[in-house]
Write a protein that holds these residues in place. Structure first.
Motif, PDB file in Angstrom:
ATOM      1  N   ASP A  96       0.821  -1.221   0.000  1.00  0.00           N
ATOM      2  CA  ASP A  96       0.000   0.000   0.000  1.00  0.00           C
ATOM      3  C   ASP A  96       0.849   1.264   0.000  1.00  0.00           C
ATOM      4  OD1 ASP A  96      -2.327  -1.554   2.310  1.00  0.00           O
ATOM      5  OD2 ASP A  96      -2.267  -1.619   0.115  1.00  0.00           O
ATOM      6  N   SER A  97       2.151   1.109   0.127  1.00  0.00           N
ATOM      7  CA  SER A  97       3.038   2.274   0.087  1.00  0.00           C
ATOM      8  C   SER A  97       2.908   2.948  -1.276  1.00  0.00           C
ATOM      9  CB  SER A  97       4.496   1.851   0.321  1.00  0.00           C
ATOM     10  OG  SER A  97       4.672   1.360   1.628  1.00  0.00           O
ATOM     11  N   ALA A  98       2.509   4.205  -1.271  1.00  0.00           N
ATOM     12  CA  ALA A  98       2.206   4.919  -2.506  1.00  0.00           C
ATOM     13  C   ALA A  98       1.835   6.352  -2.139  1.00  0.00           C
ATOM     14  CB  ALA A  98       1.033   4.255  -3.237  1.00  0.00           C
ATOM     15  N   VAL A  99       1.565   7.141  -3.161  1.00  0.00           N
ATOM     16  CA  VAL A  99       0.978   8.465  -2.963  1.00  0.00           C
ATOM     17  C   VAL A  99      -0.518   8.354  -3.236  1.00  0.00           C
ATOM     18  CG1 VAL A  99       0.885  10.853  -3.769  1.00  0.00           C
ATOM     19  CG2 VAL A  99       3.096   9.685  -3.573  1.00  0.00           C
ATOM     20  N   TYR A 100      -1.309   8.869  -2.323  1.00  0.00           N
ATOM     21  CA  TYR A 100      -2.765   8.852  -2.482  1.00  0.00           C
ATOM     22  C   TYR A 100      -3.210  10.263  -2.865  1.00  0.00           C
ATOM     23  CZ  TYR A 100      -2.524   4.157  -0.905  1.00  0.00           C
ATOM     24  OH  TYR A 100      -2.219   2.818  -0.839  1.00  0.00           O
ATOM     25  N   LEU A 101      -3.794  10.329  -4.035  1.00  0.00           N
ATOM     26  CA  LEU A 101      -4.192  11.612  -4.608  1.00  0.00           C
ATOM     27  C   LEU A 101      -5.701  11.758  -4.573  1.00  0.00           C
ATOM     28  CD1 LEU A 101      -1.949  11.443  -7.787  1.00  0.00           C
ATOM     29  CD2 LEU A 101      -1.659  13.095  -5.947  1.00  0.00           C
ATOM     30  N   CYS A 102      -6.151  12.942  -4.231  1.00  0.00           N
ATOM     31  CA  CYS A 102      -7.557  13.283  -4.317  1.00  0.00           C
ATOM     32  C   CYS A 102      -7.714  14.308  -5.431  1.00  0.00           C
ATOM     33  CB  CYS A 102      -8.049  13.849  -2.991  1.00  0.00           C
ATOM     34  SG  CYS A 102      -9.778  14.367  -3.001  1.00  0.00           S
ATOM     35  N   ALA A 103      -8.768  14.191  -6.200  1.00  0.00           N
ATOM     36  CA  ALA A 103      -9.045  15.145  -7.273  1.00  0.00           C
ATOM     37  C   ALA A 103     -10.532  15.459  -7.276  1.00  0.00           C
ATOM     38  CB  ALA A 103      -8.617  14.588  -8.627  1.00  0.00           C
ATOM     39  N   SER A 104     -10.872  16.605  -7.835  1.00  0.00           N
ATOM     40  CA  SER A 104     -12.288  16.936  -8.002  1.00  0.00           C
ATOM     41  C   SER A 104     -12.506  17.543  -9.375  1.00  0.00           C
ATOM     42  CB  SER A 104     -12.768  17.893  -6.903  1.00  0.00           C
ATOM     43  OG  SER A 104     -12.185  19.186  -7.030  1.00  0.00           O
ATOM     44  N   SER A 105     -13.719  17.450  -9.837  1.00  0.00           N
ATOM     45  CA  SER A 105     -14.070  18.061 -11.128  1.00  0.00           C
ATOM     46  C   SER A 105     -15.508  18.559 -11.071  1.00  0.00           C
ATOM     47  CB  SER A 105     -13.869  17.074 -12.280  1.00  0.00           C
ATOM     48  OG  SER A 105     -14.787  16.021 -12.224  1.00  0.00           O
ATOM     49  N   LEU A 106     -15.779  19.508 -11.961  1.00  0.00           N
ATOM     50  CA  LEU A 106     -17.094  20.146 -11.961  1.00  0.00           C
ATOM     51  C   LEU A 106     -18.136  19.253 -12.619  1.00  0.00           C
ATOM     52  CD1 LEU A 106     -18.488  22.766 -11.161  1.00  0.00           C
ATOM     53  CD2 LEU A 106     -17.924  23.689 -13.416  1.00  0.00           C
ATOM     54  N   ALA A 107     -17.762  18.651 -13.742  1.00  0.00           N
ATOM     55  CA  ALA A 107     -18.750  17.874 -14.512  1.00  0.00           C
ATOM     56  C   ALA A 107     -18.104  16.647 -15.120  1.00  0.00           C
ATOM     57  CB  ALA A 107     -19.358  18.752 -15.597  1.00  0.00           C
ATOM     58  N   ARG A 108     -17.277  15.960 -14.346  1.00  0.00           N
ATOM     59  CA  ARG A 108     -16.599  14.740 -14.804  1.00  0.00           C
ATOM     60  C   ARG A 108     -15.798  14.990 -16.070  1.00  0.00           C
ATOM     61  NH1 ARG A 108     -20.605   9.637 -14.199  1.00  0.00           N
ATOM     62  NH2 ARG A 108     -22.302  11.081 -14.535  1.00  0.00           N
ATOM     63  N   ASN A 109     -15.149  16.169 -16.130  1.00  0.00           N
ATOM     64  CA  ASN A 109     -14.244  16.446 -17.229  1.00  0.00           C
ATOM     65  C   ASN A 109     -12.844  16.610 -16.647  1.00  0.00           C
ATOM     66  OD1 ASN A 109     -14.884  18.895 -15.995  1.00  0.00           O
ATOM     67  ND2 ASN A 109     -16.264  19.459 -17.647  1.00  0.00           N
ATOM     68  N   GLU A 110     -12.196  17.748 -16.878  1.00  0.00           N
ATOM     69  CA  GLU A 110     -10.841  17.877 -16.349  1.00  0.00           C
ATOM     70  C   GLU A 110     -10.863  17.861 -14.822  1.00  0.00           C
ATOM     71  OE1 GLU A 110     -12.214  20.219 -18.282  1.00  0.00           O
ATOM     72  OE2 GLU A 110     -12.068  22.184 -17.292  1.00  0.00           O
ATOM     73  N   GLN A 111      -9.795  17.262 -14.274  1.00  0.00           N
ATOM     74  CA  GLN A 111      -9.712  17.093 -12.834  1.00  0.00           C
ATOM     75  C   GLN A 111      -8.669  18.028 -12.244  1.00  0.00           C
ATOM     76  OE1 GLN A 111      -9.582  12.767 -11.749  1.00  0.00           O
ATOM     77  NE2 GLN A 111      -9.648  12.571 -13.958  1.00  0.00           N
ATOM     78  N   TYR A 112      -8.916  18.430 -11.008  1.00  0.00           N
ATOM     79  CA  TYR A 112      -7.973  19.265 -10.266  1.00  0.00           C
ATOM     80  C   TYR A 112      -7.527  18.468  -9.054  1.00  0.00           C
ATOM     81  CZ  TYR A 112      -9.518  22.749 -13.493  1.00  0.00           C
ATOM     82  OH  TYR A 112      -9.791  23.418 -14.662  1.00  0.00           O
ATOM     83  N   PHE A 113      -6.216  18.291  -8.962  1.00  0.00           N
ATOM     84  CA  PHE A 113      -5.649  17.398  -7.966  1.00  0.00           C
ATOM     85  C   PHE A 113      -5.123  18.158  -6.756  1.00  0.00           C
ATOM     86  CE2 PHE A 113      -5.351  13.167  -9.895  1.00  0.00           C
ATOM     87  CZ  PHE A 113      -5.696  13.443 -11.197  1.00  0.00           C
TER      88      PHE A 113
END
Lengths: 112, 111
Positions: A86-103
């Motif tokens: 499980d050693s890794a980087v865990y990234l969270c992202a969000s998007s307005l309408a399931r298009n480009e994501q902001y991490f």
């Protein structure tokens, strides 16, 4: 506009311990994603939320990983018990309408 | 079988030496193809979205193009600050628009 916030930034735990990560998405973004990124690889989607609901969690190891998104805003990802892999980087992202994501900046997890 | 393949894995350029990165995909029914830049220790940063073959997008020294099978990220006269890993992600119409990322191309631009 504030970006995606994540905490903690770093975490070191021993195998079999539990850990939780927190994410606050960009205000108004309905879609939230959690990714696992192992060194040298691209991000791998673990779970995708649309508001409160889960859109896809097919790659989430459900025997040890869980995630929730309360009130369609903040989200937590938990691992219990952790394994070495499980050693890794865990990234969270969000998007307005399931298009480009902001991490967010990610949480680097080391399991010893 | 990988749905998204990026090449080369690593690329070293001299400042000013133009080149292209490739992202090929095997899924049908493309909804969108996304390019991101990732600096060490940071999350990916959105660069471009391409939706249909023939589409092009530009930003400073970067230009992204899309065909039915692949996308190219052209870097013109790169500078050392362009050094980063460039990630490509694909969404297809099936599967609730689940994004699939490639492994990325690590670019180093030497002064």
């Amino acid at each position: 506009e504030a970006g995606v916030a994540q905490s903690p930034r770093y975490k070191i735990i021993e195998k079999r311990q539990s850990v939780a990560f927190w994410c606050n998405p960009i205000s108004g973004h309905a879609t939230l994603y959690w990714y696992q990124q192992i060194l040298g690889q691209g991000p791998k989607l673990l779970i995708q939320f649309q508001n409160n609901g889960v859109v896809d969690d097919s790659q989430l190891p459900k025997d040890r990983f869980s995630a929730e998104r309360l009130k369609g805003v903040d989200s937590t990802l938990k691992i219990q018990p952790a394994k070495l892999e499980d050693s890794a980087v865990y990234l969270c992202a969000s998007s307005l309408a399931r298009n480009e994501q902001y991490f967010g900046p990610g949480t680097r997890l080391t399991v010893t | 079988e990988d749905q998204v393949t990026q090449s080369p894995e690593a690329l070293r350029l001299q400042e000013g030496e133009s080149s292209s990165l490739n992202c090929s995909y095997t899924v049908s029914g493309l909804r969108g193809l996304f390019w991101y830049r990732q600096d060490p220790g940071k999350g990916p940063e959105f660069l471009f979205t391409l939706y249909s073959a023939g589409e092009e997008k530009e930003k400073e020294r970067l230009k992204a193009t899309l065909t039915k099978k692949e996308s190219f990220l052209h870097i013109t006269a790169p500078k050392p600050e362009d050094s980063a890993t460039y990630l490509c992600a694909v969404q297809y119409r099936g599967g609730s628009y689940i994004p699939t990322f490639g492994r990325g191309t690590s670019l180093i631009v030497h002064p």
